[in-house]
Motif scaffolding. Sequence first.
Motif, PDB file in Angstrom:
ATOM      1  N   PRO A   1      42.171 116.111 -19.529  1.00  0.00           N
ATOM      2  CA  PRO A   1      42.900 115.913 -20.779  1.00  0.00           C
ATOM      3  C   PRO A   1      44.247 115.217 -20.560  1.00  0.00           C
ATOM      4  CG  PRO A   1      41.936 118.096 -20.750  1.00  0.00           C
ATOM      5  CD  PRO A   1      41.701 117.519 -19.403  1.00  0.00           C
ATOM      6  N   SER A   2      44.968 115.580 -19.490  1.00  0.00           N
ATOM      7  CA  SER A   2      46.271 114.952 -19.231  1.00  0.00           C
ATOM      8  C   SER A   2      46.102 113.461 -18.952  1.00  0.00           C
ATOM      9  CB  SER A   2      46.949 115.630 -18.035  1.00  0.00           C
ATOM     10  OG  SER A   2      47.184 116.993 -18.306  1.00  0.00           O
ATOM     11  N   GLU A   3      45.089 113.092 -18.173  1.00  0.00           N
ATOM     12  CA  GLU A   3      44.835 111.676 -17.859  1.00  0.00           C
ATOM     13  C   GLU A   3      44.455 110.907 -19.121  1.00  0.00           C
ATOM     14  OE1 GLU A   3      43.250 112.212 -13.246  1.00  0.00           O
ATOM     15  OE2 GLU A   3      41.835 112.279 -14.929  1.00  0.00           O
ATOM     16  N   TYR A   4      43.673 111.546 -19.994  1.00  0.00           N
ATOM     17  CA  TYR A   4      43.262 110.873 -21.230  1.00  0.00           C
ATOM     18  C   TYR A   4      44.469 110.604 -22.129  1.00  0.00           C
ATOM     19  CZ  TYR A   4      40.562 109.729 -25.400  1.00  0.00           C
ATOM     20  OH  TYR A   4      40.043 109.080 -26.481  1.00  0.00           O
ATOM     21  N   ILE A   5      45.353 111.605 -22.251  1.00  0.00           N
ATOM     22  CA  ILE A   5      46.562 111.437 -23.080  1.00  0.00           C
ATOM     23  C   ILE A   5      47.452 110.336 -22.487  1.00  0.00           C
ATOM     24  CG2 ILE A   5      48.703 112.567 -23.815  1.00  0.00           C
ATOM     25  CD1 ILE A   5      47.094 115.181 -23.972  1.00  0.00           C
ATOM     26  N   LYS A   6      47.562 110.298 -21.180  1.00  0.00           N
ATOM     27  CA  LYS A   6      48.381 109.286 -20.515  1.00  0.00           C
ATOM     28  C   LYS A   6      47.856 107.892 -20.794  1.00  0.00           C
ATOM     29  CE  LYS A   6      50.551 108.584 -16.008  1.00  0.00           C
ATOM     30  NZ  LYS A   6      50.615 109.027 -14.594  1.00  0.00           N
ATOM     31  N   ASN A   7      46.549 107.738 -20.727  1.00  0.00           N
ATOM     32  CA  ASN A   7      45.937 106.434 -21.023  1.00  0.00           C
ATOM     33  C   ASN A   7      46.150 106.035 -22.477  1.00  0.00           C
ATOM     34  OD1 ASN A   7      45.043 106.132 -18.422  1.00  0.00           O
ATOM     35  ND2 ASN A   7      42.924 106.786 -18.850  1.00  0.00           N
ATOM     36  N   CYS A   8      46.083 107.025 -23.371  1.00  0.00           N
ATOM     37  CA  CYS A   8      46.313 106.741 -24.799  1.00  0.00           C
ATOM     38  C   CYS A   8      47.741 106.259 -25.025  1.00  0.00           C
ATOM     39  CB  CYS A   8      46.063 107.996 -25.642  1.00  0.00           C
ATOM     40  SG  CYS A   8      44.331 108.458 -25.738  1.00  0.00           S
ATOM     41  N   ASN A   9      48.709 106.874 -24.328  1.00  0.00           N
ATOM     42  CA  ASN A   9      50.118 106.494 -24.491  1.00  0.00           C
ATOM     43  C   ASN A   9      50.394 105.101 -23.940  1.00  0.00           C
ATOM     44  OD1 ASN A   9      50.716 108.908 -25.699  1.00  0.00           O
ATOM     45  ND2 ASN A   9      51.276 109.933 -23.785  1.00  0.00           N
ATOM     46  N   LYS A  10      49.648 104.728 -22.894  1.00  0.00           N
ATOM     47  CA  LYS A  10      49.808 103.379 -22.335  1.00  0.00           C
ATOM     48  C   LYS A  10      49.394 102.333 -23.353  1.00  0.00           C
ATOM     49  CE  LYS A  10      49.181 104.333 -17.408  1.00  0.00           C
ATOM     50  NZ  LYS A  10      48.303 104.100 -16.244  1.00  0.00           N
TER      51      LYS A  10
ATOM     52  N   GLN B   1      40.570 112.803 -30.893  1.00  0.00           N
ATOM     53  CA  GLN B   1      41.310 112.345 -32.072  1.00  0.00           C
ATOM     54  C   GLN B   1      42.708 112.969 -32.103  1.00  0.00           C
ATOM     55  OE1 GLN B   1      39.023 113.284 -35.555  1.00  0.00           O
ATOM     56  NE2 GLN B   1      37.330 111.923 -35.011  1.00  0.00           N
ATOM     57  N   LEU B   2      42.781 114.253 -31.810  1.00  0.00           N
ATOM     58  CA  LEU B   2      44.082 114.945 -31.817  1.00  0.00           C
ATOM     59  C   LEU B   2      44.995 114.429 -30.713  1.00  0.00           C
ATOM     60  CD1 LEU B   2      42.867 118.611 -32.498  1.00  0.00           C
ATOM     61  CD2 LEU B   2      44.092 117.107 -34.089  1.00  0.00           C
ATOM     62  N   MET B   3      44.417 114.108 -29.565  1.00  0.00           N
ATOM     63  CA  MET B   3      45.212 113.564 -28.463  1.00  0.00           C
ATOM     64  C   MET B   3      45.806 112.204 -28.819  1.00  0.00           C
ATOM     65  SD  MET B   3      42.823 114.630 -25.209  1.00  0.00           S
ATOM     66  CE  MET B   3      42.521 116.345 -24.815  1.00  0.00           C
ATOM     67  N   LYS B   4      45.069 111.438 -29.600  1.00  0.00           N
ATOM     68  CA  LYS B   4      45.525 110.097 -29.985  1.00  0.00           C
ATOM     69  C   LYS B   4      46.544 110.149 -31.127  1.00  0.00           C
ATOM     70  CE  LYS B   4      41.261 107.601 -28.754  1.00  0.00           C
ATOM     71  NZ  LYS B   4      40.106 106.862 -29.294  1.00  0.00           N
ATOM     72  N   SER B   5      46.376 111.102 -32.044  1.00  0.00           N
ATOM     73  CA  SER B   5      47.148 111.040 -33.293  1.00  0.00           C
ATOM     74  C   SER B   5      48.178 112.147 -33.464  1.00  0.00           C
ATOM     75  CB  SER B   5      46.179 111.085 -34.486  1.00  0.00           C
ATOM     76  OG  SER B   5      45.440 112.302 -34.466  1.00  0.00           O
ATOM     77  N   SER B   6      48.304 113.054 -32.505  1.00  0.00           N
ATOM     78  CA  SER B   6      49.257 114.148 -32.676  1.00  0.00           C
ATOM     79  C   SER B   6      50.037 114.391 -31.384  1.00  0.00           C
ATOM     80  CB  SER B   6      48.505 115.430 -33.068  1.00  0.00           C
ATOM     81  OG  SER B   6      47.834 115.970 -31.946  1.00  0.00           O
ATOM     82  N   SER B   7      51.054 115.208 -31.500  1.00  0.00           N
ATOM     83  CA  SER B   7      51.860 115.558 -30.328  1.00  0.00           C
ATOM     84  C   SER B   7      51.575 116.979 -29.867  1.00  0.00           C
ATOM     85  CB  SER B   7      53.352 115.414 -30.669  1.00  0.00           C
ATOM     86  OG  SER B   7      53.671 116.259 -31.773  1.00  0.00           O
ATOM     87  N   LEU B   8      50.407 117.511 -30.253  1.00  0.00           N
ATOM     88  CA  LEU B   8      50.021 118.866 -29.863  1.00  0.00           C
ATOM     89  C   LEU B   8      49.835 118.959 -28.355  1.00  0.00           C
ATOM     90  CD1 LEU B   8      47.377 119.646 -32.650  1.00  0.00           C
ATOM     91  CD2 LEU B   8      49.723 120.505 -32.526  1.00  0.00           C
ATOM     92  N   SER B   9      50.100 120.134 -27.837  1.00  0.00           N
ATOM     93  CA  SER B   9      49.875 120.353 -26.409  1.00  0.00           C
ATOM     94  C   SER B   9      48.384 120.516 -26.146  1.00  0.00           C
ATOM     95  CB  SER B   9      50.607 121.610 -25.947  1.00  0.00           C
ATOM     96  OG  SER B   9      50.022 122.777 -26.546  1.00  0.00           O
ATOM     97  N   ILE B  10      47.997 120.417 -24.883  1.00  0.00           N
ATOM     98  CA  ILE B  10      46.587 120.574 -24.518  1.00  0.00           C
ATOM     99  C   ILE B  10      46.109 121.970 -24.894  1.00  0.00           C
ATOM    100  CG2 ILE B  10      44.991 120.685 -22.552  1.00  0.00           C
ATOM    101  CD1 ILE B  10      46.685 118.476 -21.245  1.00  0.00           C
ATOM    102  N   LYS B  11      46.954 122.949 -24.706  1.00  0.00           N
ATOM    103  CA  LYS B  11      46.588 124.320 -25.058  1.00  0.00           C
ATOM    104  C   LYS B  11      46.322 124.456 -26.558  1.00  0.00           C
ATOM    105  CE  LYS B  11      48.160 129.100 -24.383  1.00  0.00           C
ATOM    106  NZ  LYS B  11      49.240 129.955 -23.856  1.00  0.00           N
ATOM    107  N   GLU B  12      47.176 123.832 -27.379  1.00  0.00           N
ATOM    108  CA  GLU B  12      46.992 123.891 -28.831  1.00  0.00           C
ATOM    109  C   GLU B  12      45.718 123.162 -29.247  1.00  0.00           C
ATOM    110  OE1 GLU B  12      51.520 124.087 -30.643  1.00  0.00           O
ATOM    111  OE2 GLU B  12      50.833 122.191 -29.734  1.00  0.00           O
TER     112      GLU B  12
END
Length: 528
Positions: free
Chosen positions: A518-527, A482-493
Amino acid sequence: MFKLLIVDDEKIVIDAVSFIINKEFKEIIEAVSAKSGREAIEKCQSFNPDIVLMDIRMPGINGIDAINEIKKTQSNIVFIIVSAYEQFEYAKEAIGLGVNDYILKPIIKNNLVDTLENIIKRLNREREKRQLDLQNIENYQSLIPFVEHGFIYSILLGESYAAKAAKYKEILGISEPGGYIMILESSINETQADFNEMLEQGDEHRYYKMIRDTFKYKCKCLVGTLMINRMVVFISGNYTKEYEGRVKAYDIATYVVDKLKDYSNEFKLSIGIGSYKSIKNISSSYEEALRALHYKDKGITHIKDITVDVENITEYPKDQENRLIEMIMNTDEQGAFDAFNKIYIWVYKNYKNLHKDGKWKLMELMLNIDRVLFDFTSKDEDKNYFFNMNNIEDYFTLESLCRKRIIHVIKNIGEFQKKKINRVILNAKLYIDENFSDEITLEGVSKVVCVSPQYFSRLFKEETCQNFIEYLTKVRIDRAKQLMKSSSLSIKEICFKTGYTDPNYFSHIFKKTEKLTPSEYIKNCNKG
């Protein structure tokens, strides 16, 4: 309102103190005065003050002697002595009498007001404590009958309830090692129906209280509840000589019967008396009292006076009753019926020609089973089925009714256990959902829901089809997504916000669960 007695041989002092009291404590203190030690002693008897303001030096009986005399009969009075500096030796003597407050002459208003305020606070605390103590005593007295009922049931249920019986014994202050059982049975005009009608008209409580009070007046005993028309009484003692104990038991029973007949000549009363037993074996005294109760169906009978024909009754299978209760608690219907069958066969065999006694034995068994249900659910069941059982005249219908009752109790216990389990798991999941970002362990959650870690682990798996760690991981990873989809937090945060302390471990768990880093998941969400 508090009462104050002002004692001084100087009118000006009395008037000054009275003025201060009227101004500062008008609605709190009622004050009267005395001008000598003798008058003070007399006024204390009639006025009964809470506080006495006593001048030390007065003609005749001085203040110290007056205090000493008053305290002989009224020890709760608070004394304030009034004196000058040069009378300090008197003051020391007053302190020896328990006087705690001291005011110097001339009396300063603020000193007097402060002293009285402190005393009033202290007296208010003492009054509140006394009221609380009285309330506690009253509450305890009102609970005693219920504790006695519990004790009666515990000793009748046998050895498996020894620990519970010992606790009741401690609460009730029973020091004797044993005692014996009396069972009193009442009926009206030879018909049980008439007695039931009397109880339904609202006389049950009055009748129970009368029996209880009569027994309590005559002997040291515990009185069980009134079951339709029968009451069990445990009489404690240490009777080393059997015959003397038997004579004493007859004396108690005769007294009770005579007193109850004074209440109403319509009652037909029977009492069966068991022999003296230790607390551990008191259930066998109950069995003896039951046998004696209807020997030739009348009067007062002690088991030791019954001829050998009654002794042909074999010992009640208490082990099967304990097993029946255990099976019911485990909601094991087949095991419960197996134990009940053995009890029923014993009742039918031993009371085949004593239907009334056999029926009562089954009714008492059902009452013990009902107590198991109450212990689980705190639910007071409708006891109408007891009256239904009492009106049944054949064993086979009784057996059927007992079986239905056992099924009913097992079903209710099972439903309660299921609800309790659901509540435990629901509370655990709620706690995890709200605290997943903190350090959280199985032991910590099990403590929150008040069950052992081992039991909680097994229960959680059975109810959710996944173990504790799997559920916690899913909650944390879902929140991370949810945070990866809705926020700009870093993976560490995101790692720290979802309860993980090591970003590398978080990435490992995330990939294992989602098949993506996590990086691949965020990339897919941004696409998207």
